[in-house]
Design a protein around this motif. Structure first.
Motif, PDB file in Angstrom:
ATOM      1  N   ASP A   1       0.816  -1.212   0.000  1.00  0.00           N
ATOM      2  CA  ASP A   1       0.000   0.000   0.000  1.00  0.00           C
ATOM      3  C   ASP A   1       0.847   1.259   0.000  1.00  0.00           C
ATOM      4  OD1 ASP A   1      -2.339   1.517   0.115  1.00  0.00           O
ATOM      5  OD2 ASP A   1      -2.244   1.673   2.296  1.00  0.00           O
ATOM      6  N   GLY A   2       0.564   2.155  -0.936  1.00  0.00           N
ATOM      7  CA  GLY A   2       1.096   3.504  -0.873  1.00  0.00           C
ATOM      8  C   GLY A   2       2.470   3.700  -1.466  1.00  0.00           C
ATOM      9  N   LEU A   3       2.658   3.286  -2.711  1.00  0.00           N
ATOM     10  CA  LEU A   3       3.931   3.581  -3.375  1.00  0.00           C
ATOM     11  C   LEU A   3       4.167   5.084  -3.417  1.00  0.00           C
ATOM     12  CD1 LEU A   3       6.353   2.402  -4.920  1.00  0.00           C
ATOM     13  CD2 LEU A   3       4.991   2.557  -7.018  1.00  0.00           C
ATOM     14  N   ASP A   4       3.102   5.862  -3.507  1.00  0.00           N
ATOM     15  CA  ASP A   4       3.217   7.321  -3.562  1.00  0.00           C
ATOM     16  C   ASP A   4       3.663   7.924  -2.243  1.00  0.00           C
ATOM     17  OD1 ASP A   4       0.446   8.374  -2.081  1.00  0.00           O
ATOM     18  OD2 ASP A   4       0.250   6.419  -3.031  1.00  0.00           O
ATOM     19  N   GLU A   5       3.562   7.169  -1.139  1.00  0.00           N
ATOM     20  CA  GLU A   5       3.932   7.703   0.166  1.00  0.00           C
ATOM     21  C   GLU A   5       5.438   7.739   0.374  1.00  0.00           C
ATOM     22  OE1 GLU A   5       1.685   5.491   3.012  1.00  0.00           O
ATOM     23  OE2 GLU A   5      -0.221   6.369   2.389  1.00  0.00           O
ATOM     24  N   VAL A   6       6.184   7.262  -0.597  1.00  0.00           N
ATOM     25  CA  VAL A   6       7.635   7.441  -0.610  1.00  0.00           C
ATOM     26  C   VAL A   6       7.889   8.720  -1.392  1.00  0.00           C
ATOM     27  CG1 VAL A   6       9.844   6.427  -1.238  1.00  0.00           C
ATOM     28  CG2 VAL A   6       7.914   4.945  -0.621  1.00  0.00           C
ATOM     29  N   PHE A   7       8.148   9.810  -0.691  1.00  0.00           N
ATOM     30  CA  PHE A   7       8.160  11.120  -1.319  1.00  0.00           C
ATOM     31  C   PHE A   7       9.445  11.404  -2.103  1.00  0.00           C
ATOM     32  CE2 PHE A   7       5.429  11.458   2.456  1.00  0.00           C
ATOM     33  CZ  PHE A   7       4.239  11.724   1.817  1.00  0.00           C
ATOM     34  N   ASN A   8      10.533  10.793  -1.668  1.00  0.00           N
ATOM     35  CA  ASN A   8      11.798  11.002  -2.360  1.00  0.00           C
ATOM     36  C   ASN A   8      11.845  10.136  -3.611  1.00  0.00           C
ATOM     37  OD1 ASN A   8      14.797  10.075  -2.833  1.00  0.00           O
ATOM     38  ND2 ASN A   8      14.908  12.029  -1.763  1.00  0.00           N
ATOM     39  N   GLN A   9      12.056  10.772  -4.772  1.00  0.00           N
ATOM     40  CA  GLN A   9      11.989  10.036  -6.032  1.00  0.00           C
ATOM     41  C   GLN A   9      13.086   8.991  -6.145  1.00  0.00           C
ATOM     42  OE1 GLN A   9      12.411  11.985 -10.049  1.00  0.00           O
ATOM     43  NE2 GLN A   9      10.222  11.531 -10.089  1.00  0.00           N
ATOM     44  N   THR A  10      14.256   9.290  -5.623  1.00  0.00           N
ATOM     45  CA  THR A  10      15.341   8.308  -5.657  1.00  0.00           C
ATOM     46  C   THR A  10      14.975   7.074  -4.845  1.00  0.00           C
ATOM     47  OG1 THR A  10      16.983  10.073  -5.907  1.00  0.00           O
ATOM     48  CG2 THR A  10      17.777   7.913  -5.161  1.00  0.00           C
ATOM     49  N   SER A  11      14.395   7.296  -3.671  1.00  0.00           N
ATOM     50  CA  SER A  11      13.950   6.174  -2.832  1.00  0.00           C
ATOM     51  C   SER A  11      12.852   5.380  -3.523  1.00  0.00           C
ATOM     52  CB  SER A  11      13.445   6.690  -1.479  1.00  0.00           C
ATOM     53  OG  SER A  11      14.465   7.342  -0.772  1.00  0.00           O
ATOM     54  N   ARG A  12      11.966   6.095  -4.215  1.00  0.00           N
ATOM     55  CA  ARG A  12      10.874   5.407  -4.899  1.00  0.00           C
ATOM     56  C   ARG A  12      11.423   4.526  -6.023  1.00  0.00           C
ATOM     57  NH1 ARG A  12       5.916   8.960  -7.025  1.00  0.00           N
ATOM     58  NH2 ARG A  12       6.177   9.802  -4.911  1.00  0.00           N
ATOM     59  N   GLN A  13      12.430   5.033  -6.741  1.00  0.00           N
ATOM     60  CA  GLN A  13      13.045   4.222  -7.800  1.00  0.00           C
ATOM     61  C   GLN A  13      13.680   2.960  -7.218  1.00  0.00           C
ATOM     62  OE1 GLN A  13      15.668   7.185  -9.440  1.00  0.00           O
ATOM     63  NE2 GLN A  13      14.247   7.738 -11.088  1.00  0.00           N
ATOM     64  N   GLN A  14      14.301   3.126  -6.058  1.00  0.00           N
ATOM     65  CA  GLN A  14      14.935   1.982  -5.411  1.00  0.00           C
ATOM     66  C   GLN A  14      13.890   0.940  -5.000  1.00  0.00           C
ATOM     67  OE1 GLN A  14      17.000   3.022  -1.824  1.00  0.00           O
ATOM     68  NE2 GLN A  14      18.070   1.060  -1.663  1.00  0.00           N
ATOM     69  N   ILE A  15      12.758   1.414  -4.480  1.00  0.00           N
ATOM     70  CA  ILE A  15      11.706   0.501  -4.036  1.00  0.00           C
ATOM     71  C   ILE A  15      11.061  -0.200  -5.221  1.00  0.00           C
ATOM     72  CG2 ILE A  15       9.369   0.461  -3.051  1.00  0.00           C
ATOM     73  CD1 ILE A  15      10.395   2.440  -0.966  1.00  0.00           C
ATOM     74  N   VAL A  16      10.816   0.530  -6.303  1.00  0.00           N
ATOM     75  CA  VAL A  16      10.258  -0.093  -7.509  1.00  0.00           C
ATOM     76  C   VAL A  16      11.198  -1.187  -8.008  1.00  0.00           C
ATOM     77  CG1 VAL A  16       9.763   0.309  -9.956  1.00  0.00           C
ATOM     78  CG2 VAL A  16       8.818   1.837  -8.221  1.00  0.00           C
ATOM     79  N   LYS A  17      12.486  -0.917  -7.975  1.00  0.00           N
ATOM     80  CA  LYS A  17      13.472  -1.920  -8.392  1.00  0.00           C
ATOM     81  C   LYS A  17      13.401  -3.154  -7.498  1.00  0.00           C
ATOM     82  CE  LYS A  17      18.468  -2.463  -9.150  1.00  0.00           C
ATOM     83  NZ  LYS A  17      19.791  -1.790  -9.067  1.00  0.00           N
ATOM     84  N   GLN A  18      13.254  -2.946  -6.178  1.00  0.00           N
ATOM     85  CA  GLN A  18      13.167  -4.070  -5.245  1.00  0.00           C
ATOM     86  C   GLN A  18      11.874  -4.864  -5.456  1.00  0.00           C
ATOM     87  OE1 GLN A  18      15.291  -5.314  -3.249  1.00  0.00           O
ATOM     88  NE2 GLN A  18      16.796  -3.748  -2.693  1.00  0.00           N
ATOM     89  N   ILE A  19      10.765  -4.160  -5.705  1.00  0.00           N
ATOM     90  CA  ILE A  19       9.490  -4.846  -5.953  1.00  0.00           C
ATOM     91  C   ILE A  19       9.581  -5.690  -7.213  1.00  0.00           C
ATOM     92  CG2 ILE A  19       7.056  -4.503  -6.550  1.00  0.00           C
ATOM     93  CD1 ILE A  19       7.072  -2.037  -4.741  1.00  0.00           C
TER      94      ILE A  19
END
Length: 759
Positions: free
Chosen positions: A414-432
């Motif tokens: 839940d809440g991919l958008d709740e990762v506000f830092n774009q670099t962190s979001r890219q890292q999480i998408v990569k992990q997913i």
């Protein structure tokens, strides 16, 4: 795969003797008999529970399972009264109900205390019945909680029994499922103001299936309408399958077709799903709904997840829960075809923000490793209060990870958008993506706001669903369910007829209030805003008198309350203040209302307007790099954390609803002195587009600055020849049939309810 029901096992000798003694006590007792039974990981299929059911005389006792995670005990008992015959000649009249109550210690702490208080206060009514009530407890020390918070009820107990036999399955599995059910069974309204006096509402009682748009690539032969093949992103693995004949590229034409689908059923059929939606559109609620029903199906040994819908008045519906007897509670209702959510899987529910917080400290932490740590911590919390499990190899984390490897899980992120830092979001998408590749046979559902998703999005194997605005039929159904659920919770002793009558009256009043005002009506397509409307109406605030307050409440909820209620790890740094948002969006909204009838502006225009205002506030040059950087950051944060001002297309912005543009424009108007406000009214007096912002501004002043609005009204009415009174008009706008007075002044229809201070 569902939990298997174990065979009735032979108990150890001490437990068998304790059980025999308990059966003798029940057979000799009369009236209401209260028993506290402590058994490690007690559940309906626990060996002790199964053995007790098998030895109770079915001609004397009628066993009923009750789950605290799904209903309040008082409501369950009232429903039970209606199901058990009261005719002395009835065949089952001699049977004494035995209520097996499970899961009270798995409830969140506030609900535990509320239920214990109800037991303590309602003990006399409870003891007037002819029932056996057995509280099955997993935790030995929960007895102290009962004794401390329901002392009078505790004093009336008949017996406390303890067993040591353990279930044959992983001992912590049932507590895990029950805690997941308890956590997601209620409608969560944290962050929504004015709910203190509201009763608890179960999610199933009010959940309305959402609709979503799914885009599909289709290819057809140029010479006809027959499809040559289509991209089946809706299929189980999101892969492409081709049907029919394939033609040469020159003979084919590919186009994008948008389909509207039932979201829950669509997700049930899609293997990898991304749910996109505006703030408050119901993304998290959908995941909680899925977690709830998949956990219930696992607990109850079901092979498929089926949710039955019960038709209520005017066609409204809600799902039935798993407690015995709930189907019969609506004696005059009809059960429609159940909604299928797919095969039963082990639900795993995780907030992406929690994982993001750990990645800051451990950048190489995989998603699987985080899940193992997450559930190990859950186990540790359980063992702190569960002495029986401390020395036993019972690991939910190991079990779930095994199920993950076997492809038997439903993973809800839940809440991919709740990762506000774009670099962190890219890292999480990569992990997913890596996680899905390693464990491809599980079902995955991931949510995100629309804003920002296209910048960092998941791969093409994920089917993308975009939640649409609620249609009137869905709004009507929600309000019918909402009002009925509140009537049932507040008046459990009443009949079905009374519940329906009062709920219908409440729902009709609210629908009439909504239908009578276009500004309010526009808000109802968003489930969060519709809930706010229902809460305000239920709390006794009449919508017509406080329309501007309604918008203010919605704005405050979206900016601060709702975000802070999520307890995001970096909330203090990313959540905007309401005053900050109004300072910048109010002048922008006013400019847009003047210059942009479409309600859309480019990113460059937005940055220019915001830059001028920010530079003025900070006494800086609008072209300074610091100002430009601050504006870009503000735009990103207001888009991603509030959803009030959103990106409608690449680099094109607008307000979530015209209503919010009008509200913020009105806030700009009131931030002027009386003479300037009068000039604004005169400037726009012949433009119907400006009537709503002006009325909202006057309404706001009437509430917050009555002296200023009095001076303004005096100047507006200075020339008596400039207005025509209209008396006795029956106005249905937001709130009903009240007669009001209205004047047309300088081209604006002014109601005394819009202008005068609210009472």
């Amino acid at each position: 795969m569902a939990i298997d029901t174990p065979p009735i096992n032979n108990l150890n000798q001490p437990d068998q003797e304790t059980l025999d003694d308990l059966v003798t006590t029940l057979e000799l007792s009369d009236g209401t008999t209260i028993v506290f039974a402590i058994a490690p990981e007690s559940a309906p299929n626990h060996p002790v529970v199964e053995q007790l059911k098998s030895v109770l005389n079915p001609d004397e006792f009628q066993v009923e399972n009750f789950f605290y995670s799904q209903e309040s005990l008082i409501a369950f008992l009232y429903a039970l009264d209606k199901r058990i015959p009261v005719n002395p000649d009835a065949k089952d009249e001699s049977k004494r109900p035995v209520i097996m109550a499970f899961g009270i210690e798995q409830l969140p702490r506030p609900r535990i205390l509320k239920e214990l208080k109800r037991l303590n206060l309602g003990r006399e009514a409870l003891f007037s019945r002819e029932i056996v009530l057995i509280f099955w407890l997993n935790k030995r020390d929960f007895i102290n909680t009962f004794r401390g918070y329901a002392p009078d009820f505790w004093d009336w107990r008949e017996k406390v029994v303890k067993f040591t036999t353990r279930p044959p399955l992983n001992p912590l599995l049932y507590p895990y499922l029950e805690s997941l059910i308890a956590e997601n069974s209620y409608l969560k309204m944290s962050g929504v103001m004015q709910v203190q006096r509201q009763v608890d509402i179960f999610l199933d009682q009010v959940y309305v299936s959402l609709k979503a748009e799914r885009q599909q690539q289709v290819t057809e032969f140029k010479g006809g309408s027959k499809l040559s093949f289509e991209t089946q992103r809706y299929a189980e693995v999101g892969a492409q399958s081709r049907r029919g004949m394939e033609f040469a590229p020159s003979e084919m034409m590919t186009k994008t077709v948008t389909h509207k689908v039932n979201l829950a059923e669509a997700v049930g059929r899609s293997h990898y799903s991304v749910i996109l939606g505006d703030p408050g559109a119901g993304k998290t609620t959908l995941l909680r709904y899925l977690a709830l029903h998949f956990a219930m199906a696992q607990r109850d040994g079901k092979e498929r997840v089926l949710v039955e819908n019960v038709e209520t008045y005017h066609g409204t519906s809600h799902g039935t829960s798993g407690n015995a007897g709930n189907k019969d509670e609506f004696s005059q209702s009809s059960v429609t075809n159940p909604e299928s959510l797919g095969n039963t899987r082990f639900p795993v529910f995780l907030r992406v923000a929690d994982y993001a917080e750990r990645l800051v400290k451990q950048p190489e932490l995989s998603l699987l490793a985080f899940l193992e740590e997450f559930y190990q911590q859950w186990e540790a919390d359980v063992r702190d209060v569960n002495d029986e499990c401390r020395d036993v190899a019972c690991y939910v984390s190991t079990l779930l990870c095994d199920k993950m490897r076997q492809g038997e899980c439903l993973v809800l992120l839940d809440g991919l958008d709740e990762v506000f830092n774009q670099t962190s979001r890219q890292q999480i998408v990569k992990q997913i993506e890596a996680f899905v590749t390693d464990y491809p046979d599980n079902k995955y559902v991931i949510t995100s706001r629309i804003a920002g998703y296209q910048d960092v999005k998941l791969g093409s194997r994920f089917t993308q669903f975009t939640i649409t605005q609620m249609e009137f039929e869905q709004v009507e159904r929600f309000l019918g369910c909402w009002c009925l659920a509140i009537e049932k919770a507040q008046k459990p002793e009443e009949t079905e007829e009374v519940w329906r009558r009062d709920a219908q009256k409440e729902a009709e009043e609210l629908l009439e209030a909504i239908q009578g005002n276009e500004g309010v009506k526009r808000l109802t397509g968003n489930p969060l805003l519709l809930t706010i409307l229902a809460l305000i109406h239920r709390n006794g605030s009449r919508l017509p008198n406080r329309r501007v307050e309604l918008y203010a409440l919605a704005v405050k909820t979206l900016i601060e309350d709702w975000q802070l209620s999520k307890n995001l790890p970096d909330a203090p740094q990313v959540v905007l203040r309401e005053s900050e948002v109004i300072e910048l969006l109010a002048p922008l909204a006013y400019w847009m209302h003047e210059e942009k009838p479409s309600g859309l502006i480019t990113q460059a225009e937005a940055e220019a307007q915001l830059g001028e205002k920010l530079a003025e506030l900070n006494d800086e040059d609008a072209e300074a790099d610091s100002v430009k950087k601050a504006v870009q950051e503000f735009l990103r944060r207001v888009r991603e954390t509030t959803g009030l001002f959103v990106e409608r297309a690449p680099n094109v912005y607008g307000f979530m609803h015209l209503t919010f543009e009008e509200y913020f424009a009105s806030r700009y108007i009131v931030d002027n002195d009386v003479s300037e406000i009068l000039e604004i009214i005169q400037k726009h007096q012949d433009d119907a587009r400006w009537q709503e912002p002006i009325l909202l501004a006057l309404g706001y002043l009437g509430i917050h600055s009555p002296k200023r609005v009095n001076r303004l009204v005096e100047r507006l009415f200075k020339g008596l020849e400039e207005y025509q009174p209209v008396r006795g008009r029956n106005d249905s706008s937001v709130g009903g049939n009240a007669t009001k007075s209205e004047w047309r002044v300088n081209g604006i229809n002014l109601s005394h309810r819009d202008v005068l201070p609210a009472k």
